[in-house]
Enzyme design. Structure first.
Site, PDB file in Angstrom:
ATOM      1  N   THR A 195     -30.840 -17.391  13.278  1.00 17.99           N
ATOM      2  CA  THR A 195     -31.617 -17.675  14.491  1.00 17.99           C
ATOM      3  C   THR A 195     -33.030 -17.297  14.135  1.00 17.99           C
ATOM      4  OG1 THR A 195     -29.903 -17.197  16.104  1.00 17.99           O
ATOM      5  CG2 THR A 195     -32.157 -16.803  16.806  1.00 17.99           C
ATOM      6  N   THR A 213     -31.910 -21.823  17.699  1.00 20.36           N
ATOM      7  CA  THR A 213     -30.666 -21.532  16.981  1.00 20.36           C
ATOM      8  C   THR A 213     -29.599 -22.574  17.294  1.00 20.36           C
ATOM      9  OG1 THR A 213     -29.039 -19.763  16.608  1.00 20.36           O
ATOM     10  CG2 THR A 213     -29.646 -20.149  18.868  1.00 20.36           C
ATOM     11  N   ARG A 223     -20.509 -22.529  24.996  1.00 25.87           N
ATOM     12  CA  ARG A 223     -21.028 -21.160  24.891  1.00 25.87           C
ATOM     13  C   ARG A 223     -22.545 -21.180  24.689  1.00 25.87           C
ATOM     14  NH1 ARG A 223     -24.137 -18.040  20.935  1.00 25.87           N
ATOM     15  NH2 ARG A 223     -23.552 -15.871  21.169  1.00 25.87           N
ATOM     16  N   VAL A 224     -23.241 -20.345  25.435  1.00 26.73           N
ATOM     17  CA  VAL A 224     -24.690 -20.199  25.255  1.00 26.73           C
ATOM     18  C   VAL A 224     -24.969 -18.728  24.959  1.00 26.73           C
ATOM     19  CG1 VAL A 224     -26.940 -20.350  26.388  1.00 26.73           C
ATOM     20  CG2 VAL A 224     -25.233 -22.134  26.786  1.00 26.73           C
ATOM     21  N   ASP A 226     -28.030 -15.696  23.648  1.00 27.70           N
ATOM     22  CA  ASP A 226     -29.275 -15.150  24.194  1.00 27.70           C
ATOM     23  C   ASP A 226     -30.503 -16.018  23.887  1.00 27.70           C
ATOM     24  OD1 ASP A 226     -28.815 -14.558  21.463  1.00 27.70           O
ATOM     25  OD2 ASP A 226     -30.387 -13.031  21.501  1.00 27.70           O
ATOM     26  N   THR A 246     -32.105 -11.299  17.602  1.00 20.50           N
ATOM     27  CA  THR A 246     -31.153 -12.054  16.794  1.00 20.50           C
ATOM     28  C   THR A 246     -29.854 -11.260  16.757  1.00 20.50           C
ATOM     29  OG1 THR A 246     -30.769 -13.074  14.633  1.00 20.50           O
ATOM     30  CG2 THR A 246     -32.012 -11.017  14.638  1.00 20.50           C
ATOM     31  N   GLY A 247     -28.778 -11.936  16.461  1.00 20.18           N
ATOM     32  CA  GLY A 247     -27.480 -11.253  16.431  1.00 20.18           C
ATOM     33  C   GLY A 247     -26.592 -11.725  17.570  1.00 20.18           C
ATOM     34  N   GLY A 249     -25.474 -12.652  20.723  1.00 22.77           N
ATOM     35  CA  GLY A 249     -26.249 -12.915  21.932  1.00 22.77           C
ATOM     36  C   GLY A 249     -25.659 -12.316  23.192  1.00 22.77           C
TER      37      GLY A 249
HETATM   38  N1  ASP Z   1     -28.446 -14.786  18.823  1.00 25.35           N
HETATM   39  C1  ASP Z   1     -27.721 -15.977  18.454  1.00 25.35           C
HETATM   40  C2  ASP Z   1     -26.699 -16.289  19.504  1.00 25.35           C
HETATM   41  O1  ASP Z   1     -26.046 -15.401  19.981  1.00 25.35           O
HETATM   42  C3  ASP Z   1     -27.036 -15.909  17.136  1.00 25.35           C
HETATM   43  C4  ASP Z   1     -27.687 -15.185  15.998  1.00 25.35           C
HETATM   44  O2  ASP Z   1     -28.817 -14.729  16.080  1.00 25.35           O
HETATM   45  O3  ASP Z   1     -27.059 -15.042  14.951  1.00 25.35           O
HETATM   46  O4  ASP Z   1     -26.507 -17.454  19.781  1.00 25.35           O
END
Ligand code: ASP
Length: 335
Positions: A195, A213, A223-224, A226, A246-247, A249
């Site tokens: 992301t 992303t 699915r949505v 963050d 990031t990570g 969400g």
């Molecule tokens: N934050 C993103 C999501 O949850 C995914 C990611 O950053 O790896 O969609």
């Protein structure tokens, strides 16, 4: 009625206020203006190429909003990047659905979530902001709007993405992987994911941000995360600064992460400390889950000072300014 006494009191207060503000103005002319911008920062190592694109605008005195849009379009167009834009991995049912949002120095913002067949969701998000009275369009409505605005509708599922999805279907185990993003050196691997969240301050000192992303690879259809949600994946307040994430969400949404980071900076925390506190709250709410997942925040304040913090080791961010255009900084972490 205003008594004479009251009037004298008020004008005396007014005079001393005027004296105070003129001395403050005199003092402020002695203070060297912050030279920390233009600057652009973004999540993960691959942010370097995106920052360099953004710098073409910022370095020429352009607007931060234009810079962040142009910057994040680089990973959106990258065929080797399997979680942003054109080559993003599909969801569980084989649909490539993309999420993005953008926010400018005036508090204007736009977003799209679950948009299909459009390679540059960030530009659609910008048009949602500029051409509609809304903030967010989702799914088919977002695609329809993009087509009406002249975007090309195209199949985004690449042969590589399809292969990875079919491989995943054999076990169909949905489990978020820590630091997906930095495993992109493994070609075609399902961890080839990212992301990009980007924050820029232009020469005028105005702040904008963008986040884009394809979200978690092989997520449930619909699915949505963050990333397209203003306040979760991105937030900008031109008086204070900006933040992005990031990570996983879901954990960021639960804590309205990026808004929280900006509010913590408003209370006086440095960008790094604000990110650290936001991460600490995620861990505190779900300590067991937190051990297994990654969430990282990146922030910049009005002075151009920046910082980041993550749950796990392995998070990094890229910085680009007049001195250096390819800086990669490892993010600090709790674990
Ligand atoms: N934050 C993103 C999501 O949850 C995914 C990611 O950053 O790896 O969609």
């Amino acid at each position: 009625m205003y008594s004479r006494r009251k009037f004298i009191k008020v004008s005396a207060a007014g005079a001393s206020l005027a004296a105070l503000s003129s001395s403050a103005i005199a003092r402020s002319t002695l203070i060297k203006p912050a030279a920390n911008y233009p600057i652009v920062i973004s999540t993960w190592d691959f942010g370097v190429a995106a920052n360099q694109e953004a710098w073409k605008t910022l370095g020429n005195g352009g607007r931060a909003l234009d810079a962040v849009e142009a910057g994040v379009k680089i990973p959106e167009a990258d065929m080797n990047n399997h979680s942003v834009g054109r080559a993003g991995y599909p969801d569980r049912d084989g649909h490539v659905t993309l999420d993005a949002c953008i926010m400018d120095e005036l508090g204007n913002c736009g977003a799209v979530a679950g948009i299909e067949y459009i390679a540059h969701p960030i530009s659609v998000a910008r048009l949602v902001m500029e051409k509609t009275p809304h903030v967010m369009l989702v799914g088919e409505g977002a695609t329809q709007f993009a087509v009406e605005q002249g975007f090309k509708k195209e199949k985004l599922l690449t042969p590589e993405s399809e292969k990875a999805w079919k491989e995943w279907l054999k076990t169909a185990k949905y489990s978020p992987v820590i630091n997906f993003e930095n495993k992109q050196h493994i070609p075609g691997n399902q961890y080839n994911h990212d992301t990009i969240g980007m924050l820029a301050i232009d020469a005028k000192g105005n702040i904008s941000g963008a986040c884009t992303t394809s979200g978690m690879a092989f997520k449930l259809h619909g699915r949505v995360g963050d990333s397209p949600i203003i306040g979760a994946g991105l937030y900008v307040d031109n008086e204070i600064g900006g933040a992005t994430s990031t990570g996983v969400g879901e954990e960021v949404i639960r804590n309205v992460g990026s808004f929280l980071v900006v509010e913590l900076m408003r209370q006086g925390l440095s960008p790094e400390d604000a990110c650290k506190e936001a991460v600490r709250r995620i861990i505190k709410k779900k300590p067991d889950t937190a051990k297994e997942i990654q969430v990282g925040f990146l922030a910049i304040n009005k002075k151009g000072e920046y910082g980041a913090f993550a749950i796990q080791k392995g998070f990094s961010f890229a910085v680009c300014n007049a001195e250096k255009q390819d800086l990669i900084i490892p993010g600090k972490s709790f674990y």
